[in-house]
Design a protein around this motif. Structure first.
Motif, PDB file in Angstrom:
ATOM      1  N   HIS A 288      -1.814  -8.504   5.270  1.00  0.00           N
ATOM      2  CA  HIS A 288      -2.402  -9.595   4.486  1.00  0.00           C
ATOM      3  C   HIS A 288      -2.981  -8.981   3.213  1.00  0.00           C
ATOM      4  CE1 HIS A 288      -5.286 -12.675   3.282  1.00  0.00           C
ATOM      5  NE2 HIS A 288      -4.583 -13.525   4.031  1.00  0.00           N
ATOM      6  N   PRO A 289      -2.717  -9.604   2.037  1.00  0.00           N
ATOM      7  CA  PRO A 289      -3.159  -8.984   0.773  1.00  0.00           C
ATOM      8  C   PRO A 289      -4.658  -8.696   0.721  1.00  0.00           C
ATOM      9  CG  PRO A 289      -2.284 -11.229   0.425  1.00  0.00           C
ATOM     10  CD  PRO A 289      -1.978 -10.851   1.836  1.00  0.00           C
ATOM     11  N   HIS A 290      -5.482  -9.519   1.380  1.00  0.00           N
ATOM     12  CA  HIS A 290      -6.933  -9.278   1.307  1.00  0.00           C
ATOM     13  C   HIS A 290      -7.533  -8.725   2.595  1.00  0.00           C
ATOM     14  CE1 HIS A 290      -6.605 -11.343  -2.397  1.00  0.00           C
ATOM     15  NE2 HIS A 290      -6.213 -12.478  -1.809  1.00  0.00           N
ATOM     16  N   HIS A 291      -6.964  -9.131   3.720  1.00  0.00           N
ATOM     17  CA  HIS A 291      -7.637  -8.813   4.995  1.00  0.00           C
ATOM     18  C   HIS A 291      -7.144  -7.539   5.680  1.00  0.00           C
ATOM     19  CE1 HIS A 291      -9.567 -12.544   4.460  1.00  0.00           C
ATOM     20  NE2 HIS A 291      -8.509 -13.285   4.730  1.00  0.00           N
TER      21      HIS A 291
ATOM     22  N   SER B 190      -8.970  -4.048   7.879  1.00  0.00           N
ATOM     23  CA  SER B 190      -8.782  -3.437   6.556  1.00  0.00           C
ATOM     24  C   SER B 190      -8.719  -1.912   6.717  1.00  0.00           C
ATOM     25  CB  SER B 190      -9.961  -3.809   5.666  1.00  0.00           C
ATOM     26  OG  SER B 190     -11.134  -3.227   6.209  1.00  0.00           O
TER      27      SER B 190
END
Ligand code: BTN
Length: 317
Positions: free
Chosen positions: A52-55, A20
């Motif tokens: 990745h949208p979250h990671h 991130s």
């Protein structure tokens, strides 16, 4: 290490992981506000990231292009590599060093993707196809001056052979004076030149050359890591490992050259052999007995005489 080198290093340390922006900031110290734009710049240079949208981000591909950042991601620098320059093309990396020698810092390293007039030992040319090898030169000023030239070359050949063995898992050995060979074929060469008090250590390593990349006259005598292992090798990683080993051996040389001699002897294909050595138009024959404290080869001739040699070509044995 500059910010891009830190970012590359962070991804290389966690090869499969998504990182991130917060994680990248904490690992690299680069503010998260500037990381996205740096990733974009790296993308422009051929790096491929999966988002990745979250990671966060994952590094999936690195360009096969030498850069100081990518080398520094592997080796953050010591004396060797105090400054690293990478050229697309130059006559010879040793010429570039010679031009900078009076002003440049000790440990400056110059790489080139290709050389138009690469030099080998004995006045030969050195074939340096674009993007296929590691063609580089290092500026060093050993305290012992030119008298240490031979020690420097011996130490460098040990460092290069070690790294090629460890990284590429090839049976790299040293053929006197300083050819790195695999079996009977040459894989790498070293040429040390002196300008005033500066040593210019020129190293050429055939990394990802196919047979056809060599001129016909070298195809039976030369080899590459690709030919030996059947796989393409990451040149930035190899360059970083080489600079680290060269730096370490440079320090050992100054403190305890005997250790380097022992390592050299363990890797040598020449020691203990009956050899013929050509130096210009002279041919010497005898037993290659050992290296002396200056890095010269002790040749015991059949009549019992001993000679100390610093250069030449092993033609038999
Ligand atoms: C040899 O003949 O074995 C020595 C070859 C040295 C080649 C390297 S490539 C980088 C540096 N630049 C040169 O022109 N030569 C050395």
């Amino acid at each position: 290490m500059n910010p891009d080198a830190k970012i590359i290093a962070a991804f290389q340390e966690s090869p499969e992981a998504y990182l991130s922006l917060a994680k990248l900031e904490s690992v690299t110290g680069v503010p998260r506000t500037s990381i996205a734009s740096r990733l974009q710049l790296l993308t422009d240079h051929g790096y491929v990231f999966e988002q990745h949208p979250h990671h966060g981000y994952r590094l999936v591909e690195e360009p096969d292009r030498l850069t100081a950042d990518a080398i520094q991601a592997v080796y953050s620098g010591g004396k060797v590599g105090s400054q690293i320059l990478v050229f697309e093309s130059t006559s010879s990396t040793s010429d570039v060093i010679a031009r900078h020698a009076s002003r440049a810092r000790d440990g400056l390293v110059v790489f080139a993707e290709t050389q138009t007039r690469g030099r080998g030992r004995q006045g030969r040319s050195w074939v340096s196809p674009r993007g296929k090898g590691l063609w580089f030169s290092i500026l060093l000023r050993p305290t012992g001056g030119a008298a240490q030239a031979q020690q420097l070359t011996v130490s460098a050949s040990v460092a290069v052979a070690h790294v090629l063995r460890e990284e590429a898992k090839v049976d790299a050995r040293i053929k006197w004076p300083n050819d790195i060979v695999c079996g009977s074929r040459k894989l790498a060469g070293i040429l040390t030149e002196y300008r005033d008090t500066a040593a210019i250590l020129g190293i050429g390593i055939d990394v990802n050359l196919n047979k056809d990349d060599f001129p016909a006259e070298l195809q039976t005598t030369a080899t590459s890591l690709l030919i030996e292992t059947g796989r393409v090798h990451d040149r930035n990683r190899l360059a970083g490992r080489l600079l680290a080993a060269l730096d370490q051996h440079y320090t050992t040389m100054a403190r305890n050259f005997e250790t380097v001699i022992d390592q050299w002897a363990g890797l040598s294909v020449t020691l203990g052999q009956q050899v013929k050595i050509r130096q210009g138009d002279q041919l010497r024959e005898g037993l290659a007995q050992a290296l002396d404290g200056q890095g010269r080869l002790i040749l015991r001739k059949d009549n019992g005489q001993v000679e100390y040699l610093v250069g030449g070509e092993v033609t038999g044995g």
